[in-house]
Design an enzyme around this catalytic site. Structure first.
Site, mmCIF file in Angstrom:
data_model
loop_
_atom_site.group_PDB
_atom_site.id
_atom_site.type_symbol
_atom_site.label_atom_id
_atom_site.label_comp_id
_atom_site.label_asym_id
_atom_site.label_seq_id
_atom_site.Cartn_x
_atom_site.Cartn_y
_atom_site.Cartn_z
ATOM 1 N N HIS A 79 -7.442 -25.079 -72.058
ATOM 2 C CA HIS A 79 -7.487 -24.549 -70.703
ATOM 3 C C HIS A 79 -8.435 -25.338 -69.796
ATOM 4 O O HIS A 79 -8.106 -25.642 -68.649
ATOM 5 C CB HIS A 79 -7.916 -23.079 -70.794
ATOM 6 C CG HIS A 79 -7.719 -22.266 -69.565
ATOM 7 N ND1 HIS A 79 -8.661 -22.174 -68.576
ATOM 8 C CD2 HIS A 79 -6.687 -21.472 -69.179
ATOM 9 C CE1 HIS A 79 -8.233 -21.359 -67.629
ATOM 10 N NE2 HIS A 79 -7.034 -20.915 -67.969
ATOM 11 N N ASP A 121 -15.420 -23.254 -68.218
ATOM 12 C CA ASP A 121 -14.151 -22.948 -68.876
ATOM 13 C C ASP A 121 -14.315 -23.092 -70.384
ATOM 14 O O ASP A 121 -15.403 -22.853 -70.917
ATOM 15 C CB ASP A 121 -13.076 -23.902 -68.328
ATOM 16 C CG ASP A 121 -11.691 -23.281 -68.278
ATOM 17 O OD1 ASP A 121 -11.171 -22.922 -69.350
ATOM 18 O OD2 ASP A 121 -11.119 -23.179 -67.176
ATOM 19 N N SER A 157 -5.670 -19.101 -62.844
ATOM 20 C CA SER A 157 -6.545 -20.151 -63.380
ATOM 21 C C SER A 157 -6.197 -21.510 -62.800
ATOM 22 O O SER A 157 -7.059 -22.375 -62.663
ATOM 23 C CB SER A 157 -6.413 -20.223 -64.906
ATOM 24 O OG SER A 157 -7.093 -19.180 -65.530
#
Length: 544
Positions: free
Chosen positions: A235, A175, A412
């Site tokens: 994220h 990520d 996600s």
């Protein structure tokens, strides 16, 4: 927007991030949701039955005379006949009958079968002794982490945690990297940074041993005209927490696999973008494969979670090679299906062979409009702007700030739920191959109760059922009022294909069978619903 259940205010006010890295990420403002009434907190701890008991629940049909009930008991369960019609009332009018001593599983099965064959009996079931399922003391679990609750829209983690917590397993998070966080630090292993361009990595070099997220905010020079909000998403910190935030530590949130280790692999940098070649290197390295230019990975992962997506009709060869290499080493690769609202056959890496691709569902157990669909393996809670997935984050606008907790929505968020489930399965059955993992995930997944007309693959992941199946057990059994009706209509209903699920208030409860559903309501009992479950399942049996 489709009708949805009510959610806690803190969820309803959070901002949304509907797109994963490698896509244009846009913050979505929250809005009030005109929802049907529903509880706004987690259910009380669930229970697991003991092997035997000394009590049986028997509900006679309305209008059955006391003398008839006594005759049925004398003929079919003589050791219970002396107990009379029962000494304790129950919520649905069943009688509680006490045996002279403990009844083992075989005798209980024989008694319930004999009683349920009588036309005067609505159902018979053991009055089992309940034991409390593990519920963590993390303060946000009860109020915000709806995606983990034992509820038709959640994934029932308390039941799964009684069997496995991910101990001894490593989950790689490929990520944007990771930031320091008190709910993650205890579980984080040394990772690696595969962002190859110094300007994209914002750390002054290319590949290096520091996977720290330096912020993925858009840069006018690197990504002119980017649709991203001008802030960093953090994220990777968020997805890491969904998979394996430290649990039962009295702070914040818990992850799906709270005792698993997190291997942070940075492959995405500025503008929330990263090269496919860097992503491929990160997947291969995470799985323990040699990667030229990078040191050997001392802590190979058991499962790799990749919450990245980009439109593409064909999986790039370099990415396919990395996924194939990982699976050949016994490592399952879980990927987000993507947030373009298209068939996942046109989204990378969801269309890569061997990857477990994950679509999203929302707080109503339905597929949200943003989620890719169709050619996916299964689904998991990804939330929507009105009820997001709560996890670890960072308060910095662009540069790192203080650790915090944030809500996000997207596929996600769904992928690390499945990755965490794989860690639980691997703890319960360490020898599982990626193919066996896939088969167990899909065979135990359940139909999305809110509807998934465009295709959610096998359905919503069900961690406890997957773990039970991995241990060689039977994940789907029937009992109580649902079991009593099924006993009589088994030829019509077919075998169970999910476990029984109940709304947070304890009613309605329902279970899927091969030909439809059996629904139970307090006061109304059980009834057969052929075909599909109504999308607003929480209102089944509610007064008009």
């Amino acid at each position: 927007m489709t009708p949805s259940r009510a959610v806690p205010a803190a969820l309803a006010l959070a901002a949304g991030l509907a797109l994963a890295p490698l896509s244009a990420a846009t913050a979505t403002p929250a809005a009030a949701d005109p929802a049907a009434p529903a509880p706004a907190s987690a259910p009380a701890p669930a229970s697991a039955p003991a092997a035997g008991t000394d009590r049986l629940l028997v509900k006679f049909r309305a209008g059955t005379a006391p003398g008839t009930a006594e005759d049925v008991l004398a003929a079919r369960a003589p050791e219970l006949a002396a107990a009379g019609p029962g000494t304790a009332p129950t919520v649905d009018g069943a009688a509680v009958l006490t045996a002279p001593g403990e009844l083992d599983e075989d005798r209980l099965a024989a008694l319930t079968t004999a009683l349920q064959q009588d036309p005067a009996v609505e159902y018979a079931a053991p009055d089992v002794r309940a034991s409390t399922a593990f519920v963590p003391n993390d303060p946000s679990y009860a109020g915000l982490q709806w995606s983990l609750w034992d509820d038709p829209a959640g994934v029932g983690m308390p039941l799964a945690w009684d069997r496995a917590t991910g101990a001894g397993q490593t989950i790689a998070i490929v990520d944007t990297g990771i930031t320091a966080h008190p709910d993650l630090d205890a579980n984080v292993l040394p990772g690696y940074d595969f962002v190859s361009l110094p300007e994209n990595g914002r750390d002054g070099d290319g590949w290096d041993a520091d996977p720290t997220d330096m912020g993925d905010y858009p840069d006018a020079a690197l990504c002119p005209g980017s649709p991203m909000a001008p802030a960093s998403s953090w994220h990777g910190t968020h997805t890491a927490g969904i998979a394996a935030a430290d649990g039962n530590n009295g702070i914040g949130v818990t992850g799906v696999a709270p005792d698993a280790r997190i291997l942070p692999v940075r492959a995405v940098g500025a503008c929330s973008q990263g090269y496919i070649s860097d992503v491929a290197a990160g997947i291969a390295w995470a799985a323990g494969a040699p990667v030229p230019g990078a040191p050997a990975n001392a802590n190979p992962a058991d499962v790799v979670s990749v919450s990245l997506a980009v439109p593409g009709a064909q999986c790039p060869a370099v990415l396919q090679s990395a996924i194939t290499e990982a699976t050949s080493r016994g490592v399952t690769v879980v990927v987000a299906a993507g947030n373009q609202g298209i068939d996942a056959a046109g989204s990378v890496p969801a269309n890569c062979a061997g990857a477990v691709s994950v679509a999203a569902t929302d707080v109503s157990g339905a597929m949200p409009a943003y989620s890719n669909f169709g050619a996916v393996t299964l689904a998991a809670p990804g939330g929507d702007p009105w009820a997001q997935v709560h996890s670890t984050g960072n308060a910095g606008a662009q540069q790192q700030g203080a650790p915090t907790y944030i809500g996000r929505n997207g596929t996600s968020m769904a992928a690390p739920v499945v990755a965490g489930t794989v860690a639980l399965m691997r703890e319960a059955a360490p020898g599982l191959s990626p193919q066996a993992v896939r088969e167990l995930l899909t065979s135990t997944a359940r139909t999305a109760p809110g509807g998934c007309a465009l295709g959610c693959g096998a359905g919503i992941v069900d961690p406890v059922s997957a773990v039970i199946a991995a241990q060689g057990g039977q994940p789907f059994t029937v009992a109580g009022g649902i079991g009593g009706l099924h006993q009589r209509i088994a030829a019509t209903a077919g075998a169970p294909v999910s476990r029984e699920l109940c709304a947070l208030g304890g009613t309605p409860c329902f279970q899927e069978f091969e030909a439809g559903w059996i629904v139970w309501n307090a006061g109304a009992g059980a009834r057969w619903l052929p075909g599909l479950l109504p999308a607003q399942w929480w209102a089944i049996g509610a007064p008009a």
